[in-house]
Design an enzyme around this catalytic site. Structure first.
Site, mmCIF file in Angstrom:
data_model
loop_
_atom_site.group_PDB
_atom_site.id
_atom_site.type_symbol
_atom_site.label_atom_id
_atom_site.label_comp_id
_atom_site.label_asym_id
_atom_site.label_seq_id
_atom_site.Cartn_x
_atom_site.Cartn_y
_atom_site.Cartn_z
ATOM 1 N N THR A 10 -12.792 -21.114 71.477
ATOM 2 C CA THR A 10 -11.630 -19.866 71.683
ATOM 3 C C THR A 10 -10.861 -19.765 70.370
ATOM 4 O O THR A 10 -11.118 -20.708 69.531
ATOM 5 C CB THR A 10 -10.918 -20.333 72.505
ATOM 6 O OG1 THR A 10 -9.895 -19.250 72.757
ATOM 7 C CG2 THR A 10 -9.968 -21.419 72.251
ATOM 8 N N ARG A 42 -10.711 -29.046 69.073
ATOM 9 C CA ARG A 42 -9.704 -28.262 69.655
ATOM 10 C C ARG A 42 -8.915 -28.392 68.136
ATOM 11 O O ARG A 42 -8.827 -29.342 67.316
ATOM 12 C CB ARG A 42 -8.690 -29.195 70.607
ATOM 13 C CG ARG A 42 -7.397 -28.260 70.908
ATOM 14 C CD ARG A 42 -7.904 -27.150 71.713
ATOM 15 N NE ARG A 42 -6.400 -26.607 72.304
ATOM 16 C CZ ARG A 42 -6.448 -25.312 72.834
ATOM 17 N NH1 ARG A 42 -7.409 -24.510 72.889
ATOM 18 N NH2 ARG A 42 -5.470 -24.986 73.619
ATOM 19 N N ASP A 59 -0.546 -22.089 72.629
ATOM 20 C CA ASP A 59 -0.859 -23.034 73.684
ATOM 21 C C ASP A 59 0.118 -24.278 73.816
ATOM 22 O O ASP A 59 0.045 -24.916 74.820
ATOM 23 C CB ASP A 59 -2.307 -23.420 73.623
ATOM 24 C CG ASP A 59 -3.502 -22.505 74.243
ATOM 25 O OD1 ASP A 59 -2.783 -21.567 75.156
ATOM 26 O OD2 ASP A 59 -4.535 -22.543 74.257
ATOM 27 N N ASN A 114 -8.044 -18.206 71.048
ATOM 28 C CA ASN A 114 -7.129 -18.168 72.029
ATOM 29 C C ASN A 114 -6.926 -16.630 72.536
ATOM 30 O O ASN A 114 -7.832 -16.180 72.962
ATOM 31 C CB ASN A 114 -5.589 -18.453 71.533
ATOM 32 C CG ASN A 114 -4.686 -18.581 72.521
ATOM 33 O OD1 ASN A 114 -5.047 -18.730 73.706
ATOM 34 N ND2 ASN A 114 -3.416 -18.601 72.268
ATOM 35 N N SER A 138 -5.123 -27.265 76.386
ATOM 36 C CA SER A 138 -5.996 -26.282 76.635
ATOM 37 C C SER A 138 -6.646 -26.314 78.207
ATOM 38 O O SER A 138 -6.280 -27.162 78.845
ATOM 39 C CB SER A 138 -7.329 -26.448 75.939
ATOM 40 O OG SER A 138 -8.439 -25.602 76.084
ATOM 41 N N GLY A 196 -10.774 -17.366 80.088
ATOM 42 C CA GLY A 196 -9.831 -16.653 81.085
ATOM 43 C C GLY A 196 -8.404 -17.687 80.751
ATOM 44 O O GLY A 196 -7.563 -17.339 81.855
ATOM 45 N N GLY A 197 -7.856 -18.135 79.724
ATOM 46 C CA GLY A 197 -6.746 -19.027 79.903
ATOM 47 C C GLY A 197 -6.440 -19.771 80.910
ATOM 48 O O GLY A 197 -7.534 -20.589 81.298
ATOM 49 N N THR A 203 -11.659 -16.102 75.035
ATOM 50 C CA THR A 203 -12.282 -17.028 74.585
ATOM 51 C C THR A 203 -13.740 -17.057 75.008
ATOM 52 O O THR A 203 -14.101 -15.982 75.617
ATOM 53 C CB THR A 203 -11.891 -18.255 75.675
ATOM 54 O OG1 THR A 203 -10.371 -18.498 75.367
ATOM 55 C CG2 THR A 203 -12.489 -19.774 75.484
HETATM 56 O O1 DON Z 1 -7.435 -23.165 75.319
HETATM 57 C C1 DON Z 1 -7.013 -22.394 76.200
HETATM 58 O O2 DON Z 1 -6.518 -22.721 77.036
HETATM 59 C C2 DON Z 1 -6.726 -20.900 75.670
HETATM 60 N N1 DON Z 1 -6.567 -20.928 74.437
HETATM 61 C C3 DON Z 1 -7.696 -20.430 76.260
HETATM 62 C C4 DON Z 1 -7.753 -18.800 75.965
HETATM 63 C C5 DON Z 1 -8.618 -17.793 76.728
HETATM 64 O O3 DON Z 1 -9.213 -18.460 77.607
HETATM 65 C C6 DON Z 1 -8.517 -16.601 76.735
HETATM 66 N N2 DON Z 1 -9.187 -15.775 77.399
HETATM 67 N N3 DON Z 1 -8.678 -15.193 78.134
#
Ligand code: DON
Length: 564
Positions: free
Chosen positions: A395, A104, A419, A397, A448, A469-470, A377
């Site tokens: 990712t 990370r 984040d 982000n 994350s 998917g965040g 991501t």
């Molecule tokens: O690490 C994380 O939680 C975010 N940066 C992930 C971002 C992500 O999955 C983007 N896609 N939708």
């Protein structure tokens, strides 16, 4: 299912990906489903999956294939594949060992808690999300070299396909063309030098994307190893870019960066052993919390997509995510009470708040908005014939990260600083709020949601999965695992059936547009505010059953399942 990328540009020649041990960057097809016995790779782009399979066929193991696939994604899937970002890797070795690797990004040493607050103390999300100041210190290349001792083939062989794809170019898909066109202004605004991603006329499917400067950076990494990125010319180019754009990453940040092996988050669920990433992945805490809560109910008898199962799962998601906001952050900087959160007593106490058949009520504080749809991501799953497996999520982000390309080095920097909790209670781009646990500090890793997962039965991998998917990542995986284990869906349905998402704040149940209308109406009658949104995640799944390997690429993107 097979689709041609662009009938206008390709002969109607659908090669079975299974039959290929080479790949053609100017002509390729998307393949959603593979079954075989020797090995499989599922990734967000067909060329990356094919590179992974080629490495397996040449005698590489799952770690070799994961590294080569990740490097190829950095070229052919620039929105999320990267060398300027970070991620997490979960490895199962056939001898029985499970490993979790944290690469990370970190806050730069010059970073500080209030760095995104303006003179009035208001959060300036433009700065945490776009351009030079949004970038954390990249971890991807350090992660690759940390994993190399478990690979078998020479690194030069693993990186060469990525170098060739960058130097000679490859044809882009319609989805990639649309994304590049959508973000043109952001590229123009956030760069100090011309980039390969901007041209005078709009991109279209079948155009060739050549990335000469990226190829040169990859060659430096091939020849000098980790130092080819974190020291020498590449490091100087990153710092020069920071100087031009008022960013913060320094030579010291780069030299000091290293990836770390962490103790896996492991828990049992109905005869399965789930192995996933611990903090700073929130998934390593939330997934076990949600599944431990679920195990208290006969959810298999409630059935897939019934009001009873969806209501229970929604409330469980709400309960877990409320704790995310308060307690979770980088364990190297903040004492997160993981043991308590996962204890039976705590799970019992949380479930006292659960009421069936009616919508729960999240406390009223600042709420965010997760309707923005970014898929940027990316996850890849690999299984080889020896019983090794790799689950890797990486990712930048947001899509194309900060949109800042390092001048002369050709790669995109992440916007991972968003984040962090830039100010307590202020939602980030995924609507997630946080506080002290996830406040910015020099050298700290931002929390994350990435949750690469390997599920074992009798010590052997049976599911290798993950998704972008965040904040929806963990709830997507929760549903994928229940779809497989409790609701007994096929691998294809487990991935492709509509998903839903609740994250405490905002107090809204998000459903994909394909979610059944009648079920949506029933949830509304129970008191839920239900919002339809775009697709949730892009789940890549490998199922291994008695030597049979089945791989599924999510229908939601260009994702491709390949194998041999
Ligand atoms: O690490 C994380 O939680 C975010 N940066 C992930 C971002 C992500 O999955 C983007 N896609 N939708």
């Amino acid at each position: 299912m097979k689709y041609l990328i662009s009938p206008a540009f390709f002969l109607v020649l659908v090669l079975a990906v299974t039959a290929q041990d080479k790949f053609n960057p100017y002509q390729y097809s998307i393949s959603k489903h593979f079954t075989g016995a020797n090995g499989a790779v599922v990734a967000a782009h067909p060329l990356a999956s094919q590179v992974g399979v080629m490495i397996l066929r040449k005698g590489g193991n799952a770690v070799d294939a994961a590294i080569a696939t990740q490097l190829a994604l950095a070229v052919v899937y620039p929105g999320a594949g990267n060398i300027g970002g970070g991620g997490f890797m979960v490895i199962h070795l056939s001898g029985g060992k499970d490993l979790t690797l944290d690469f990370r990004e970190k806050a730069p040493l010059k970073g500080s808690r209030d760095m995104y607050l303006d003179a009035n103390g208001n959060a300036d999300l433009n700065k945490s999300q776009h351009g030079h100041l949004a970038a954390g210190v990249p971890g991807a290349v350090a992660g690759i070299f940390k994993a190399m001792p478990y690979a078998r083939l020479p690194f030069k062989q693993l990186i060469q396909p990525a170098i060739d794809l960058a130097a000679k170019g490859f044809v882009i898909t319609g989805a990639e063309a649309a994304d590049l066109n959508d973000d043109r202004e952001l590229f123009v605004k956030n760069n100090t030098r011309p980039t390969a991603f901007v041209k005078d006329i709009p991109w279209k499917a079948g155009d060739t994307l050549v990335q000469k400067e990226l190829a040169e950076t990859l060659i430096r990494i091939r020849d000098q190893g980790k130092k080819g990125f974190y020291e020498g010319k590449t490091a100087r180019l990153i710092v020069a870019e920071m100087d031009r754009g008022k960013g913060m990453i320094s030579l010291e940040d780069l030299k000091k960066y290293d990836a770390v092996w962490r103790d896996a988050s492991v828990f049992e669920y109905k005869g399965h052993r789930v192995v996933t990433m611990p903090l700073p992945s929130s998934g390593g805490v939330l997934l076990p919390m949600m599944m431990k809560m679920t195990a208290r109910f006969p959810i298999d008898s409630f059935g897939f997509h019934t009001p009873k199962s969806v209501q229970l799962m929604t409330e469980i998601e709400r309960l877990a995510y409320a704790d995310r906001a308060k307690f979770l952050g980088d364990p190297d900087f903040y004492a997160v009470p993981v043991k308590t959160l996962l204890s039976d007593d705590y799970i019992t106490s949380r479930l006292r708040l659960y009421q069936p058949d009616t919508a729960g009520d999240s406390r009223r504080i600042a709420s965010g908005d997760v309707t923005k749809e970014s898929e940027e991501t990316t996850h890849l799953s690999v299984a080889d014939k020896e019983g090794n497996a790799v689950s890797l999520t990486t990712t930048l982000n947001g899509g194309y990260g900060s949109h800042t390309v390092v001048g002369g080095a050709g790669f995109l920097l992440n916007n991972e600083m968003d984040d962090f909790s830039v100010k307590p209670g202020v939602p980030n781009m995924y609507g997630a709020v946080g506080g002290e646990a996830n406040a910015i500090a020099p050298g700290k890793r931002m929390l994350s949601s990435m949750t690469p997962v390997i599920v074992l039965r009798s010590g052997k991998p049976v599911y290798v999965t993950g998704t972008p998917g965040g904040t929806t990542i963990t709830t997507s995986l929760y549903q994928t695992l229940l779809n497989l284990i409790d609701f007994k869906l096929s691998a294809l349905d487990a991935v492709n059936q509509p998903k839903f998402h609740m994250q405490w704040l905002p107090d809204t149940l998000y459903v994909e547009k394909e979610f059944p209308e009648a079920l949506k109406a029933t949830m509304e009658r129970m008191g839920y505010k239900v919002n339809s949104r775009g697709h949730i995640g892009r789940t890549e799944l490998i199922v291994i059953d008695n030597g049979k390997i089945e791989a599924v690429g999510d229908f939601r993107g260009d994702d491709t399942a390949a194998g041999y």
